[in-house]
Enzyme design. Structure first.
Site, short mmCIF file in Angstrom:
data_model
loop_
_atom_site.label_atom_id
_atom_site.label_comp_id
_atom_site.label_asym_id
_atom_site.label_seq_id
_atom_site.Cartn_x
_atom_site.Cartn_y
_atom_site.Cartn_z
CB CYS A 123 -0.90 0.00 1.23
SG CYS A 123 -2.02 -1.40 1.28
CB THR A 157 -2.21 -5.40 -6.84
OG1 THR A 157 -2.01 -4.45 -7.87
CG2 THR A 157 -2.43 -6.77 -7.46
CB SER A 312 18.39 2.65 -8.87
OG SER A 312 18.48 2.50 -7.50
N GLY A 338 -5.25 -8.87 -37.99
CA GLY A 338 -6.25 -8.09 -38.73
C GLY A 338 -7.54 -7.95 -37.94
CD GLU A 362 5.98 -3.44 -8.94
OE1 GLU A 362 5.47 -4.51 -8.69
OE2 GLU A 362 7.18 -3.18 -8.71
CD GLN A 366 5.31 8.51 -19.20
OE1 GLN A 366 4.73 7.76 -18.43
NE2 GLN A 366 5.27 8.33 -20.51
N1 COS Z 1 17.15 3.53 -2.86
C1 COS Z 1 17.48 4.08 -1.67
N2 COS Z 1 17.30 5.40 -1.39
C2 COS Z 1 16.78 6.18 -2.38
C3 COS Z 1 16.43 5.65 -3.64
C4 COS Z 1 16.65 4.26 -3.87
N3 COS Z 1 16.34 3.69 -5.03
N4 COS Z 1 15.93 6.63 -4.40
C5 COS Z 1 15.98 7.74 -3.67
N5 COS Z 1 16.49 7.46 -2.44
C6 COS Z 1 16.77 8.42 -1.36
C7 COS Z 1 17.60 9.58 -1.90
O1 COS Z 1 18.98 9.30 -1.85
C8 COS Z 1 17.22 10.71 -0.97
O2 COS Z 1 17.92 10.53 0.25
P1 COS Z 1 18.38 11.75 1.21
O3 COS Z 1 17.25 12.06 2.09
O4 COS Z 1 19.53 11.19 1.97
O5 COS Z 1 18.76 12.89 0.31
C9 COS Z 1 15.75 10.43 -0.68
O6 COS Z 1 15.56 9.03 -0.92
C10 COS Z 1 14.80 11.24 -1.55
O7 COS Z 1 15.06 10.94 -2.90
P2 COS Z 1 14.63 11.89 -4.11
O8 COS Z 1 15.02 13.30 -3.80
O9 COS Z 1 15.17 11.29 -5.37
O10 COS Z 1 13.04 11.77 -4.05
P3 COS Z 1 11.90 12.39 -4.97
O11 COS Z 1 10.81 12.87 -4.11
O12 COS Z 1 12.50 13.36 -5.95
O13 COS Z 1 11.25 11.12 -5.74
C11 COS Z 1 10.96 9.35 -7.34
C12 COS Z 1 11.88 10.18 -6.42
C13 COS Z 1 10.12 10.16 -8.31
C14 COS Z 1 11.95 8.51 -8.12
C15 COS Z 1 10.04 8.47 -6.47
O14 COS Z 1 9.04 9.24 -5.85
C16 COS Z 1 9.41 7.32 -7.23
O15 COS Z 1 10.04 6.29 -7.49
N6 COS Z 1 8.11 7.46 -7.62
C17 COS Z 1 7.39 6.38 -8.30
C18 COS Z 1 6.76 5.50 -7.29
C19 COS Z 1 6.14 4.29 -7.89
O16 COS Z 1 6.79 3.50 -8.55
N7 COS Z 1 4.84 4.12 -7.64
C20 COS Z 1 4.14 2.98 -8.10
C21 COS Z 1 3.25 2.51 -7.05
S1 COS Z 1 3.82 1.19 -6.20
S2 COS Z 1 3.06 -0.31 -7.16
#
Ligand code: COS
Length: 379
Positions: A123, A157, A312, A338, A362, A366
């Site tokens: 969740c 899910t 990552s 077709g 997931e 984008q």
């Molecule tokens: N592993 C460990 N730590 C991570 C990480 C990873 N893969 N990615 C980011 N972090 C850490 C960063 O290093 C940063 O740490 P500090 O606090 O020490 O600076 C912190 O987490 C924040 O990271 P960031 O600034 O990159 O966060 P953002 O808010 O900019 O968001 C994205 C990053 C957009 C990549 C994230 O929100 C994301 O993955 N969104 C999609 C979520 C998703 O897949 N949803 C689907 C639903 S689940 S089925």
């Protein structure tokens, strides 16, 4: 990298292939049309060790690595992506426990999840925070040694079917990612209630719902990691489950290719099977080369994670590439078929609808591109 499968991996792959052909594929169209949730088949997959595969052997599970998991997932998805999504959502729900649970929590929750047939749900997404995880609003207020959860999650899910939920909530909305905590909850926790099942375009066998949290009391011993570590736990979970999403997409694409090759051999036009036309051959060739590349990227990212390498970027590449391939290949499969491909008489229109979700869940593709670009610019 050596991707030659050993005897144990070949046997695992064969067992998943047989299960997909005998138990999943025959009910796929029915579940797609009716939206029926095939709980009995999911239980069978669990009994055969094809579900909950991340639970370590010392806690009674199969303890599969990610590479082996991708072998299973591709086969199951060949049978039906919706049913496979229900199966793999367990691993998504259990992975935070694997990554961040204490030895006591791992023992308690893995034995709870695998001791008898119980589905898990992850969740994270919310109505106003799907891609922006740091903006999530589900509130965790401290009350003595407990937390009280209030708010809602969406697009969950197994949302109405799970016995275990891993839940991400914030102690302080203004703290963004630094305020997030991860918790494990039992499905019958008072105040936890699933909403109505979403009426989806594809993957209709999977159960997708809003889940409401109205004053749900959670003892501190059910928190994974420390306060404020929830965001990193969610990100690390997604890094290690995205290769499985890639494998699911490869399973869909492979099925679309196989259906198209068979159809092109049989269907005649201008007095000859359409497989004789270069226009069709080139489409089949592109479908095959893209599917093969997607499989390799998927297995590479899983192989890296199994070796403890930071993946990552590679997980995001695999998820993004393989799911875009599944969309392209299934669209071309409809084209090869077709007019027939546009009807429910043939399985390819379902494959195309199922593939669309792969580019969205997931982490949208984008978001995957954002993760890839950020990693590139960090290097
Ligand atoms: N592993 C460990 N730590 C991570 C990480 C990873 N893969 N990615 C980011 N972090 C850490 C960063 O290093 C940063 O740490 P500090 O606090 O020490 O600076 C912190 O987490 C924040 O990271 P960031 O600034 O990159 O966060 P953002 O808010 O900019 O968001 C994205 C990053 C957009 C990549 C994230 O929100 C994301 O993955 N969104 C999609 C979520 C998703 O897949 N949803 C689907 C639903 S689940 S089925």
């Amino acid at each position: 990298m050596d991707f030659e499968l050993d005897d144990a991996q070949l046997a695992l792959q064969e067992s998943a292939r047989r299960f997909a052909a005998q138990e999943i594929a025959p009910i796929a169209a029915r579940c797609d049309q009716s939206g029926e949730f095939p709980r009995a088949v999911l239980k069978q997959a669990w009994e055969l060790g094809l579900s909950h595969v991340c639970i370590p052997a010392e806690h009674g599970g199969t303890g599969l690595g990610l590479f082996d998991t991708t072998l299973v997932v591709e086969e199951l998805a060949w049978g039906c992506a919706g049913i496979t999504t229900s199966i793999m959502a367990n691993d998504l729900g259990l992975t935070p426990i694997l990554l961040a649970g204490s030895p006591e929590q791992r023992k308690e929750w893995f034995e709870f999840a695998g001791g008898e047939f119980r589905l898990a749900a992850f969740c994270l997404s919310e109505p106003e925070a799907g891609s922006d995880v740091a903006g999530l609003q589900l509130l965790a207020e401290k009350d003595g040694g407990d937390y009280i959860l209030n708010g809602a999650k969406c697009w969950i899910t197994n949302g109405g079917e799970a016995g275990l939920y891993t839940v991400f909530a914030t102690l302080d909305r203004s703290a963004r990612h630094k305020g997030i905590c991860a918790f494990v909850l039992e499905g019958d926790a008072p105040g936890l209630s699933p909403g109505k099942k979403e009426d989806k375009m594809g993957q209709r066998a999977s159960d997708t719902r809003v889940v409401h949290f109205d004053g749900v009391r959670v003892p501190a011993r059910q928190r994974l990691g420390q306060e404020g570590e929830g965001f990193a736990i969610a990100m690390r979970t997604l890094d290690s489950t995205r290769p499985s999403i890639g494998a699911l997409a490869v399973g869909i694409a492979r099925r679309a290719l196989e259906e198209s090759v068979a159809y092109a051999r049989e269907r005649r036009a201008f007095g000859t099977p359409i497989a004789g036309f270069q226009a069709v051959q080139f489409m089949l060739a592109d479908m095959a080369k893209d599917t093969e590349a997607a499989r390799l990227l998927t297995r590479q990212s899983a192989w890296m994670i199994d070796r403890g390498l930071r993946a990552s970027k590679h997980s995001a590449i695999a998820k993004c590439f393989a799911t875009d391939v599944a969309m392209r290949v299934t669209t071309d499969a409809v084209q090869v078929h077709g007019g027939n491909g546009y009807t429910r008489e043939y399985p390819v229109e379902k494959l195309m609808r199922d593939a669309k979700l792969m580019q969205i869940y997931e982490g949208t593709n984008q978001i995957q591109r954002m993760v890839i670009a950020r990693e590139l610019l960090k290097e």
